[in-house]
Design an enzyme around this catalytic site. Structure first.
Site, short mmCIF file in Angstrom:
data_model
loop_
_atom_site.label_atom_id
_atom_site.label_comp_id
_atom_site.label_asym_id
_atom_site.label_seq_id
_atom_site.Cartn_x
_atom_site.Cartn_y
_atom_site.Cartn_z
CB SER A 256 -0.94 -0.06 1.20
OG SER A 256 -2.09 0.66 0.92
CE LYS A 260 0.02 5.23 -1.99
NZ LYS A 260 -1.00 4.58 -2.74
CD1 TRP A 347 -7.89 3.28 -1.99
CD2 TRP A 347 -9.58 4.38 -2.93
NE1 TRP A 347 -7.78 4.59 -1.63
CE2 TRP A 347 -8.82 5.30 -2.18
CE3 TRP A 347 -10.72 4.85 -3.62
CZ2 TRP A 347 -9.13 6.66 -2.09
CZ3 TRP A 347 -11.02 6.21 -3.53
CH2 TRP A 347 -10.24 7.09 -2.77
CG HIS A 397 -5.71 -2.54 0.42
ND1 HIS A 397 -4.90 -2.20 -0.64
CD2 HIS A 397 -5.25 -1.82 1.47
CE1 HIS A 397 -4.01 -1.31 -0.25
NE2 HIS A 397 -4.19 -1.05 1.04
C1 GCU Z 1 -5.38 4.79 1.72
C2 GCU Z 1 -4.78 5.55 0.56
C3 GCU Z 1 -3.97 4.64 -0.35
C4 GCU Z 1 -2.97 3.87 0.46
C5 GCU Z 1 -3.65 3.15 1.59
C6 GCU Z 1 -2.72 2.45 2.57
O1 GCU Z 1 -6.35 3.91 1.26
O2 GCU Z 1 -5.83 6.17 -0.12
O3 GCU Z 1 -3.31 5.41 -1.34
O4 GCU Z 1 -2.26 2.97 -0.36
O5 GCU Z 1 -4.36 4.09 2.36
O6 GCU Z 1 -1.55 2.77 2.67
O7 GCU Z 1 -3.22 1.58 3.29
#
Ligand code: GCU
Length: 418
Positions: A256, A260, A347, A397
């Site tokens: 998540s 990144k 998402w 997720h």
């Molecule tokens: C939120 C956010 C995402 C991210 C996620 C996470 O959902 O919008 O961009 O990847 O958190 O880190 O769990």
């Protein structure tokens, strides 16, 4: 009060009071033209590996300036000391160490802690390295691991209030850190709490490594994702001095927002031999121009501290982006890269993550590697492994044992017999 509750529920759902409705309809994905990684800014074609080295610098610069922000060079001092050791962890299979790393810069210091499970081996071992979300003590139930003293996101299910973790959260994230399975396959497992490196809230870039480096913050300065990525490189600096770990066989991994960070770490620092993005989504592996699920505008308003200030210029303006995320993946070439999605994680735009991997492939091919060997999205739970690996897992997720198993199978191809 009621308004406050509604606002926080909406934030939790990634919505805002101005009702953002994410697009989940493939037929409503707009037309877009991706920038070609193999065309120089002056329009000339990239034909050779030497050309690519130059083109790579153009792309890298754009990601620094427009997306993640420029991270400072590290010229400080790094100290390491073992604060906890268990020589018979995981039923005697592993050595567990918690190592305090102190970064010293001018008159300032910052501590973070690397939790390391190592198979008992006389040879240096390959290691998976990644951040965790709630503290090292949540990733294992070993009672000797320190409960993090840093700022932690509040969480009802983890019993975290006032942004402080307690014993109550020990071991609650073991499901995401399958140390036994990893160690049994000959790998080390290293994790760090991301909030040690940069607490995940918008404080004007004063705490964490931003404060340590003490630079004036500008529109092209490093946001938190770049700060976390930079922290991963400091772990590499430590590994270079630490014999039990084979610094040439490190797979950087993240889920998540931390996926990144893993991708940007892999782009900034070529010492990472394998880069793994688990459900990283918007600002990670997913193409921004598709505007499917989370968008640039949404991520920048929910998390204003994650990216460079300049990235906000592309809110609801994705077509103006001079780069898209397939080029971030291409920055990792020709090193092995794994992108993974989850079916119900719309998402994060699974298809956008897949397409970015497809679009990065010509760069791998130019350099003589396969990249991703397919153009069509594979079925559920059917991993495809070239120099780029991809799978879409059924479920939500998360990072689960299934994902780790694919990452280990993939790493085996590159790390075993080396
Ligand atoms: C939120 C956010 C995402 C991210 C996620 C996470 O959902 O919008 O961009 O990847 O958190 O880190 O769990």
């Amino acid at each position: 009060m009621a308004a406050l509750i509604v606002a926080s529920v909406l934030t939790a759902l990634n919505l805002s009071a101005q009702t953002f409705v994410p697009n989940y309809d493939e037929s409503l994905v707009p037309q877009y033209t991706l920038p070609d990684p193999l065309l120089f800014e002056n329009g000339e074609k990239v034909k050779t590996a030497q050309d690519w080295a130059k083109r790579r610098r153009e792309i890298f610069r754009l990601f620094e300036e427009e997306v993640y922000g420029v991270s400072p060079q590290w010229k400080g001092n790094l100290k390491a000391s073992v604060v906890y050791e268990n020589l018979n962890a995981l039923d005697g299979l592993a050595i567990l160490r918690e190592i305090k790393i102190t970064l010293q810069y001018h008159d300032r210091e910052l501590d973070f802690y690397v939790l390391l499970h190592l198979p008992k081996s006389v040879q240096p071992v390959p290691v998976f390295l990644g951040f965790n979300f709630f503290g090292n003590h949540t990733t294992s139930d070993d009672p000797g691991i320190m409960v993090t003293q840093s700022w932690v996101r509040n969480s009802q299910s983890f019993g975290i209030t006032d942004n402080r973790a307690t014993e109550d959260s020990r071991g609650l994230r073991i499901n995401r850190w399958p140390a036994m399975e990893v160690v049994s396959r000959g790998y080390g497992l290293a994790t760090i709490y991301y909030g040690d490196v940069d607490p995940d809230f918008d404080d004007g870039f004063e705490n964490g490594v931003h404060g340590l480096m003490g630079k004036k913050h500008k529109e092209n300065s490093w946001g938190s994702i770049a700060a976390w990525a930079w922290g991963l490189s400091r772990v590499m600096d430590f590994f270079e001095t630490y014999e039990p770990v084979d610094v040439n066989r490190i797979a950087v991994i993240g889920h998540s927002r931390l996926g990144k960070a893993a991708l940007w770490a892999g782009a900034m620092d070529k010492r990472f031999a394998i880069v793994i993005s688990n459900n990283s989504g918007c600002g990670g592996a997913a193409l921004s121009m598709r505007r499917f699920g989370e968008t640039v505008g949404r991520i920048n308003s929910n998390f204003p501290h994650w990216f460079a200030g300049n990235f906000k210029r592309y809110n609801e303006n994705e077509d103006l982006l001079p780069v898209d995320q397939h080029q971030l993946l291409a920055l990792i070439a020709p090193r092995p890269l794994y992108v993974a999605s989850a079916e119900e994680d719309r998402w994060a735009d699974p298809k956008g993550e897949f397409l970015a991997s497809v679009e990065a492939t010509p760069v791998y091919q130019l350099l003589g590697f396969t990249g991703l060997p397919v153009n069509e999205m594979p079925g559920l739970n059917q991993p495809v492994h070239g120099t780029i690996g991809y799978h879409i897992r059924s479920g939500v997720h998360d990072i689960v044992l299934y994902d780790w198993e694919q990452y280990m199978n993939f790493a085996d191809k590159f790390f075993k017999n080396k």
